[in-house]
Scaffold this active site. Sequence first.
Site, short mmCIF file in Angstrom:
data_model
loop_
_atom_site.label_atom_id
_atom_site.label_comp_id
_atom_site.label_asym_id
_atom_site.label_seq_id
_atom_site.Cartn_x
_atom_site.Cartn_y
_atom_site.Cartn_z
N ARG A 1 -62.06 97.10 29.82
CA ARG A 1 -62.24 97.63 30.96
C ARG A 1 -61.46 98.92 31.37
O ARG A 1 -61.89 99.90 32.11
CB ARG A 1 -62.33 96.74 32.31
N GLU B 1 -74.15 95.07 46.29
CA GLU B 1 -74.46 95.61 44.87
C GLU B 1 -75.83 96.04 45.02
O GLU B 1 -76.19 96.93 44.48
CB GLU B 1 -74.40 94.44 43.97
N HIS C 1 -66.16 92.32 33.00
CA HIS C 1 -66.00 90.97 33.04
C HIS C 1 -67.21 90.18 32.37
O HIS C 1 -67.77 89.16 33.01
CB HIS C 1 -65.75 90.57 34.46
N ASP D 1 -62.25 82.38 36.34
CA ASP D 1 -63.36 82.41 37.38
C ASP D 1 -64.43 81.33 36.93
O ASP D 1 -65.22 81.13 37.88
CB ASP D 1 -63.93 83.66 37.48
N ARG E 1 -62.96 91.85 30.37
CA ARG E 1 -61.73 91.79 31.10
C ARG E 1 -60.54 91.46 30.25
O ARG E 1 -59.27 91.85 30.63
CB ARG E 1 -62.00 90.49 32.01
C1 LIG Z 1 -71.83 89.24 44.91
C2 LIG Z 1 -70.45 89.19 44.58
N1 LIG Z 1 -69.82 90.45 44.51
C3 LIG Z 1 -68.54 90.58 44.29
C4 LIG Z 1 -67.70 89.38 44.15
C5 LIG Z 1 -66.19 89.73 43.99
N2 LIG Z 1 -65.60 89.26 45.03
C6 LIG Z 1 -64.92 88.12 45.25
S1 LIG Z 1 -64.18 87.80 46.59
C7 LIG Z 1 -64.48 89.33 47.32
C8 LIG Z 1 -63.83 89.96 48.35
C9 LIG Z 1 -64.70 89.20 49.48
O1 LIG Z 1 -64.00 89.42 50.71
P1 LIG Z 1 -63.93 88.45 52.00
O2 LIG Z 1 -65.46 87.90 52.14
O3 LIG Z 1 -63.46 89.09 52.89
O4 LIG Z 1 -63.07 87.23 51.23
P2 LIG Z 1 -61.34 87.27 51.31
O5 LIG Z 1 -60.79 88.60 50.71
O6 LIG Z 1 -60.88 87.52 52.82
O7 LIG Z 1 -60.86 85.99 50.77
C10 LIG Z 1 -65.33 90.12 46.33
C11 LIG Z 1 -65.54 91.52 46.29
C12 LIG Z 1 -68.21 88.25 44.10
N3 LIG Z 1 -67.39 87.16 44.15
N4 LIG Z 1 -69.64 88.43 44.45
#
Ligand SMILES: Cc1ncc(C[n+]2csc(CCOP(=O)(O)OP(=O)(O)O)c2C)c(N)n1
Lengths: 283, 322
Positions: free
Chosen positions: B18, B66, B117, B125, B175
Site C-alpha cells: 500500500r 463507498e 488490505h 481484523d 497491508r
Molecule cells: C463499509 C466500511 N467502510 C469502511 C470501514 C473502515 N472503518 C472502520 S471504523 C471506521 C470509522 C467509523 O467511524 P465511527 O462510526 O464514528 O466510529 P468511531 O471511529 O467513533 O469508533 C471506518 C472508516 C468499515 N469498517 N466498513
Amino acid sequence: MEKHSTEQLNAVCSQVRRDILRMVHACQSGHPGASLGCTEFFVALYFDQMKHDSSFNLDGKGEDLFFLSNGHISPVWYSVLSRSGYFDTEELKTFRKIDSRLQGHPATEERLPGIRVASGSLGQGLSVAIGAALAKKINGDDRLVYALMGDGEQQEGQIWEAAMCAPHHKVDNLIASIDVNGQQIDGPTKEIMNLLDLKSKWEAFGWEVIVTENGNNITEVIQSLEKAKTLLGKGKPVLNLLHTDMGYGVDFMVGTHKWHGVAPNDEQLENALGQLEETLGDY
Amino acid sequence: MEKTLDTKYTYTEKKDTRSGFGDGFLEVGKKNKNVVGLCADLIGSLKMGAFQKEFPDRFFQVGISEANMMGVAAGLTIGGKIPYTGTFANFSTGRVYDQIRQSIAYSEKNVKICASHAGLTLGEDGATHQILEDVGMMKMLPNMTVINPCDYNQTKAATIAIADHEGPVYLRFGRPKWPIFTPADQPFEIGKAWKMIEGTDVTIFATGHLVWEAVVAEAMLREEGISVELINIHTIKPLDTAAVLASVAKTGCAVTAEEHQYNGGLGDIIAQTLVRNQPAPQEFIGVDDSFGESGKPEELLEKYGLNAENIVKAVKKVIARK
Ligand SMILES: Cc1ncc(C[n+]2csc(CCOP(=O)(O)OP(=O)(O)O)c2C)c(N)n1
Ligand SMILES: [Mg+2]
C-alpha cells in the site's frame, strides 16, 4: 434480575475498561477509542436494562436483543458479554489471535455466545435489527431490540434506507443509539463528512429522537434508555443520540480520533491501567 | 529458513504494497494533472495523504460512503479526469459491485479502483475485512482490467502505469510489510506476464504476495533437483495467454498461487486457458472455499496452506501427475 447500584455499575465499567485496554494491548491491534467511550452504554444494557439469558439462544425468544453495527468496538462487547456470564473471562486473552472465537470483528462462525450476526463492514447493523424486531412482532414476542451505530457510520447510505424502513413498518419495539463522539478514522466527523443536524434528520425520517447529553454518566444513560421505553409501542422507533467521549477514562486517549484503532504499548498500558481501578479481578 | 536459502531474488528491505501505491499515486499526480483522488475515510491506511496534501483541489474525502464514491468517480471521468478511488479491497468490490458494474464497467468509465488490505494477510481484523473473492468479482466484469502486483516496487510501477491505460482498472494490494525483491526501475506493461525464473519441470504462476512465496519455493525445489519456471502474473485480466501456453508447452504442468479463493481466482483463469488450448495437470494454491479469520499474516498463510512449503508440496504432486 436484581438491580445493581450506581456504584456497582461504575465498578463494572472500570473493570471493562481495563479488559479493553489489556485485550488490545495483548494483540497490538483493535479499537480502544470508542470501546472506552461506549462502556457505560454496554454496562447499562447488559447489567441493568436488558432481559437476557447468558446461556444464549440465537433466536432470543422472550429476550431483549442487542445488535452492534459498528463492529470494530468488539472489545467492549466481548468484555461485557464475558463479565455478564456468556463465556469465561479467561477467553478474553485470545482476542484477535489465531483459532479464537473472539474475532477482530464480531462473528457467528466460531459460535461465540452473545453474537447473532457478523458486523464490521459498516452500515449494515440497523437493517438486521429491524428484521429481528419485525420477527418479534410476528412471533407476538413483546421484548425489545437494541442497536448501536457509530456517528461516522451515518455516512453510509444503507443507514438511511433503514431509517426510512423502520417507521414505515411501524417498528416500535426498537431502540437504536448512535455513538456521537464526533470522531472517525481520518479525523473529526465535521471535517471528514459533516453530518450536520442528526436530530432533525432522524425526526424527518419519522423516528422519536432523544438525546443523552452525557453518555459517560451511567445514571444518565439509564435514564435515557428508560425514557426511550416509554416512547415505544406507539408506531414509531426510537433513536437515541448518545453523546460520548472517544477514549473516555484514560486521560491521554480522550477526545481524539488518534486512538480509534491503535493499541497502547507497554508503557502506555501501565499508565492507563493506573487510572482505572481493578474492581472485579483482571482475567 | 528463507535466509539460508539461495533464492534467485533477494531483499534487503520489507515495505507494505500500500505504500507503493501511495508513493506511486503522488508521482503520477505530479506527472498527469488529470489524475484525481477519492477516499472513504481511510486516507492513512491507503497512504493517500501525500497526494492530498500536494493536490488538495484534486482530492475528495467522501467519508464512509463507498457506493457514493464509485458514482462520483464515474462522474469525474465525464469531465476528463482520471479518478483513483481508495478504500479496503472488500469495500472496493463486494460493497459496491453494482455501482462498479453499471456506472463504471458497463459505462466504460476510466476509473482506477485502488484496493488495499486484500486477502488473509490483512491479519487481525479478521474475515469481515479479508476479502478473498474480489479478483473473481472484478475479472467477471466485461471491460475491467485486474492487476495484483507482488511488492512495493511493482505496486508503485503499476500505480503509475494505469493512468496511461484508458478504461476501468482494479488494482489490488495489501497491508503487511513484505519483501521488496523486484527492481525499482522495472517497466510495467499491463497484460504482459514476467518470466522471473527459467525452468523445465513445472511452471508456477503466482500473483500478489504469493510471488515471494514462490521465489522461496523455487529455491527449496532447486535444492532437490527440481527445475521451476516462475511466472509473475501481475495482470490477471487480460491474461498473457501466449506466455502461459508457451511455458506449459515446455514444462508440461502448472501450479497457481494466489491469496484468494480457488473459486474465481488466477487458478481458474489459468485452468480455463489450458483446458481450451493444451490440457495439462494443474494444482492450486489458494483458499479452499472458506472465510478467513483473525491472526498474524504468516500464521494465516500457514493455516490456510498459502506459503512456500505448500507450494513445494503442490509442485511435487503436479509433477507426479504428468
Ligand atoms: C463499509 C466500511 N467502510 C469502511 C470501514 C473502515 N472503518 C472502520 S471504523 C471506521 C470509522 C467509523 O467511524 P465511527 O462510526 O464514528 O466510529 P468511531 O471511529 O467513533 O469508533 C471506518 C472508516 C468499515 N469498517 N466498513
Ligand atoms: Mg465516531
